[in-house]
Design a protein around this motif. Structure first.
Motif: not given
Length: 235
Positions: A8-11, A100-107
């Motif tokens: 995910v990213q923000r700028e 950011y790198t990672g692993s996001w899933v589910g609520d």
């Protein structure tokens, strides 16, 4: 099944040179002006970075890639998740990006991701404010809450932020339920986590707030009172 998000990213654009932005990221005194309460920065490959943001939030990582005035990559302590800062010259200023790198899933995973991105962008807005206006806006951050954890969500044609947890002994307890879709706060349409969080967290404690929700397809209007951010005392 909801897909896993791995990056995910923000700028944000800041009217400051890449050299100034680089100093804002790599010199402790400069970083404390816009982001951290305190920090220790060992700016070299393999150097450790320790950040204390306040509000009980901190970060420890190691620099794994560094390109002066252009890129700074950190690996979080105890896992392989990366934080990637990129600075690109643009229109008499700099486009500042964080990935950011990672692993996001589910609520819960999506709530944690939304929360991280919201917090990051708050500090990026302060970076912009400091370098363009000379004003520190952190006093507006995380002043209040009502005791909910939520995430950006679309349910049919309804776009809002879905409640994934209600903290006990808070204003939301016994009023808001897991699964409620927040569609408006104080009359303003809320299409995302950021929309909800920004309004509520900047109100300050002991303020009335109206929450419009969609519960099982039915609209519901609630009026609650905010408390200091993170506090667990019911109103």
């Amino acid at each position: 099944m909801e897909k896993v998000i791995n990056s995910v990213q923000r700028e944000i654009f800041v009217k400051a040179s890449p050299e100034r932005i680089w100093k804002a990221l790599t010199i402790s005194e400069e970083r404390n002006k816009w982001e951290t309460k305190s920090c220790e920065l060992d700016i070299r490959i393999g150097g450790q970075v320790s950040l204390d943001y306040g509000w009980g939030v901190s970060y420890i990582g190691t620099i794994v890639e560094l390109e002066e005035h252009k890129k700074l990559v950190l690996k979080r302590e105890d896992d392989d998740d990366l934080t990637i800062w990129t600075i690109t010259p643009q229109d008499k200023g700099s486009l500042v990006s964080i990935e950011y790198t990672g692993s996001w899933v589910g609520d819960i995973g999506m709530m944690e991701m939304d929360n991280m991105l919201f917090g990051t962008y708050q500090f990026m807005l302060n970076l912009k404010s400091i370098y363009e206006e000379g004003i520190d806006i952190r006093s507006k951050f995380w002043r209040s809450w009502i005791g909910i954890l939520h995430r950006t969500y679309k349910m049919g044609e309804v776009l809002g932020s879905r409640v994934v947890k209600v903290q006990p002994n808070t204003p939301a307890d016994s009023h808001i339920q897991v699964g409620d879709m927040i569609t408006k706060v104080n009359g303003t349409a809320t299409h995302s986590y950021d929309d909800v969080e920004k309004i509520i967290s900047e109100l300050g404690a002991d303020k009335e707030v109206t929450i419009e929700i969609n519960r099982n397809g039915l609209p519901l209007l609630l009026t609650l009172k905010t408390i200091p951010f993170g506090q667990m005392n019911s109103q």
